[in-house]
Write an enzyme that holds these catalytic residues in place. Sequence first.
Site, PDB file in Angstrom:
ATOM      1  CB  CYS A 285      -0.960   0.144   1.231  1.00 13.10           C
ATOM      2  SG  CYS A 285      -2.102  -1.236   1.139  1.00 13.10           S
TER       3      CYS A 285
HETATM    4  N1  LIG Z   1      -2.951  -5.869   1.832  1.00 16.13           N
HETATM    5  C1  LIG Z   1      -3.440  -4.724   2.396  1.00 16.13           C
HETATM    6  O1  LIG Z   1      -2.911  -4.415   3.608  1.00 16.13           O
HETATM    7  C2  LIG Z   1      -4.170  -3.963   1.873  1.00 16.13           C
HETATM    8  C3  LIG Z   1      -4.826  -2.965   2.744  1.00 16.13           C
HETATM    9  C4  LIG Z   1      -5.738  -2.144   2.261  1.00 16.13           C
HETATM   10  C5  LIG Z   1      -6.269  -2.069   0.768  1.00 16.13           C
HETATM   11  N2  LIG Z   1      -5.465  -3.090   0.105  1.00 16.13           N
HETATM   12  C6  LIG Z   1      -5.682  -2.992  -1.512  1.00 16.13           C
HETATM   13  O2  LIG Z   1      -6.637  -4.217  -1.715  1.00 16.13           O
HETATM   14  C7  LIG Z   1      -6.570  -4.554  -2.883  1.00 16.13           C
HETATM   15  C8  LIG Z   1      -6.164  -6.250  -2.718  1.00 16.13           C
HETATM   16  O3  LIG Z   1      -4.839  -6.325  -2.224  1.00 16.13           O
HETATM   17  P1  LIG Z   1      -4.556  -7.604  -1.535  1.00 16.13           P
HETATM   18  O4  LIG Z   1      -3.235  -7.381  -0.540  1.00 16.13           O
HETATM   19  O5  LIG Z   1      -5.622  -8.417  -0.928  1.00 16.13           O
HETATM   20  O6  LIG Z   1      -3.716  -8.468  -2.947  1.00 16.13           O
HETATM   21  P2  LIG Z   1      -3.463 -10.023  -2.959  1.00 16.13           P
HETATM   22  O7  LIG Z   1      -2.230  -9.998  -3.943  1.00 16.13           O
HETATM   23  O8  LIG Z   1      -3.212 -10.613  -1.447  1.00 16.13           O
HETATM   24  O9  LIG Z   1      -4.728 -10.642  -3.465  1.00 16.13           O
HETATM   25  C9  LIG Z   1      -5.423 -10.528  -4.426  1.00 16.13           C
HETATM   26  C10 LIG Z   1      -6.005 -11.654  -5.103  1.00 16.13           C
HETATM   27  O10 LIG Z   1      -6.826 -11.513  -6.565  1.00 16.13           O
HETATM   28  C11 LIG Z   1      -6.516 -12.221  -7.138  1.00 16.13           C
HETATM   29  N3  LIG Z   1      -6.695 -11.940  -8.441  1.00 16.13           N
HETATM   30  C12 LIG Z   1      -6.126 -11.320  -9.267  1.00 16.13           C
HETATM   31  N4  LIG Z   1      -6.390 -10.947 -10.758  1.00 16.13           N
HETATM   32  C13 LIG Z   1      -7.754 -11.366 -10.313  1.00 16.13           C
HETATM   33  C14 LIG Z   1      -9.067 -11.578 -11.148  1.00 16.13           C
HETATM   34  N5  LIG Z   1      -9.148 -10.914 -12.299  1.00 16.13           N
HETATM   35  N6  LIG Z   1     -10.103 -11.981 -10.826  1.00 16.13           N
HETATM   36  C15 LIG Z   1     -10.156 -12.762  -9.616  1.00 16.13           C
HETATM   37  N7  LIG Z   1      -9.089 -12.770  -8.841  1.00 16.13           N
HETATM   38  C16 LIG Z   1      -7.902 -12.208  -9.225  1.00 16.13           C
HETATM   39  C17 LIG Z   1      -5.252 -12.973  -6.901  1.00 16.13           C
HETATM   40  O11 LIG Z   1      -4.802 -14.201  -7.432  1.00 16.13           O
HETATM   41  C18 LIG Z   1      -5.121 -12.864  -5.498  1.00 16.13           C
HETATM   42  O12 LIG Z   1      -5.442 -14.136  -4.827  1.00 16.13           O
HETATM   43  C19 LIG Z   1      -5.367  -3.795  -3.557  1.00 16.13           C
HETATM   44  O13 LIG Z   1      -6.011  -2.822  -4.294  1.00 16.13           O
HETATM   45  C20 LIG Z   1      -4.709  -3.064  -2.504  1.00 16.13           C
HETATM   46  O14 LIG Z   1      -4.144  -1.893  -2.632  1.00 16.13           O
HETATM   47  C21 LIG Z   1      -4.725  -3.903   0.518  1.00 16.13           C
END
Ligand SMILES: NC(=O)c1ccc[n+]([C@@H]2O[C@H](COP(=O)([O-])OP(=O)(O)OC[C@H]3O[C@@H](n4cnc5c(N)ncnc54)[C@H](O)[C@@H]3O)[C@@H](O)[C@H]2O)c1
Length: 463
Positions: A285
Amino acid sequence: MESGLAMSDGTEYELDRLLERIRERRAVVGVIGLGYVGLPLATEFARAGFHVIGFDVDTARVAALNAGICHIPDVDGGLLRTLVETGAFEATDDFDRLAGVDTVSICVPTPLRKTKDPDISFVVDAAEAVARHLHRGQLVVLESTTFPGTTDELVQPLLERRGMRVGSDIFLAFSPERIDPGNTRYTLRNTPKVIGGVTEECTRLAEALYGSVVEQVVKVSSPRVAELVKLLENTFRAVNIGMANELALIANVLGVDVWEVIQAAATKPFGFVPFYPGPGLGGHCIPVDPHYLAWKLRSLNYRARFVELASEVNGEMPGFVVEQVTQALNEQRKCLNGARVLVLGAAYKRDVSDVRESPALEILEMLLARHAEVSYVDSYVPRLQLEHETLQATPLTDESLRAADCVVIVTDHTNVDYERVVRLASLVVDTRNATGHLADADHVWRLVRPARKTAQMERIVTT
Ligand SMILES: NC(=O)c1ccc[n+]([C@@H]2O[C@H](COP(=O)([O-])OP(=O)(O)OC[C@H]3O[C@@H](n4cnc5c(N)ncnc54)[C@H](O)[C@@H]3O)[C@@H](O)[C@H]2O)c1
């Protein structure tokens, strides 16, 4: 009229129908992207009594989840197994099943390209999958962190391509995820959730859905506001960490203990919030999100100056750490080339296994490029993929501490005994102040050169 909003009969019908299904927990809830954000959300909805279908393109992840195997530390493995066994939660890679969900929350990655421009392709793919199976009365909520305008400029036209209209046939909102991996005090449930719908009806439905799993919903007037709220939160951190990092560079020049300065300033009961320096930004992030804002503003002919400056200072920190290691070795008449350097911690922050954007990666690459003999310790990260090689974690032993020419603390995991590190190592560069509770010692550099050493050097120079 139950909803109390001015609208056509069709809209009223769809709104009331979905509101009722949410209230009675008969709505089928879809979550796209089962990672750090999506999986905790999906399990909370399932715990609240909904039937939840989680969608992911990663078939191995889908199979593991359906076998009750959990890859996210913040989700209790026992809970996941129970939810799978009772049928409350199931994972799938079959996106045709989107046709059967009443609501869908999109939680896919939003990384940067090498050029530091947003890579919005995952959001587009997910929104297109939703659009292919869209039906009247469906609620779509984008949760991925992204630039202002994504929901109404990019996702909305995709959803409306086949003639259905947001606000009357279907509903669309943005609600940023605020999850903080590893934080046990603030969880999804007790962290207020910001929601901005394209129309009032959209906000109302999203509020009903999320209100079933979080204690407080904060409604804002549009998706754009909600998108900017998230970017403000993360830019606030990036800028303040940037200032703390610059303070470390200043303290190094002045020969002052930066940690002592911040701790003393933090005693001010008003008007000051302490932020701490470190080896550089990490995680999915803080190093990434401000660039989404800067990119959008560049397209509108505006330069986000604070974002750029913070990114520049924070981006220099891994190099500064390597420079400090070089200097500290030099003062012990050693050079980095051939030195045995033991790096403690590879994850981007304490007590997590996530290495995305971790400054440890850049530090290790730089140490290797300067021909140091590098090894690392991290009980959370058994293997580490660098650009050209894979490193295996080594155990932390008395022998490895004694044998190292320099121990570099990059991540301050709580399962390390730092007193033992300081006692056994001949040189320590501690980028996190993990040794701050111990007595000062000449062989311990807490990110900056020990103040007494600077004083000694100044005396040598002036006499
Ligand atoms: N990790 C954090 O602490 C956090 C906190 C707040 C916001 N975010 C935001 O949340 C969002 C997700 O982050 P995350 O950390 O959960 O990512 P992540 O990489 O842990 O998980 C994302 C998942 O989405 C899947 N994916 C990718 N493309 C896809 C598609 N087209 N259809 C279905 N699944 C798909 C991936 O295989 C993966 O399992 C990002 O925008 C991030 O900036 C993350």
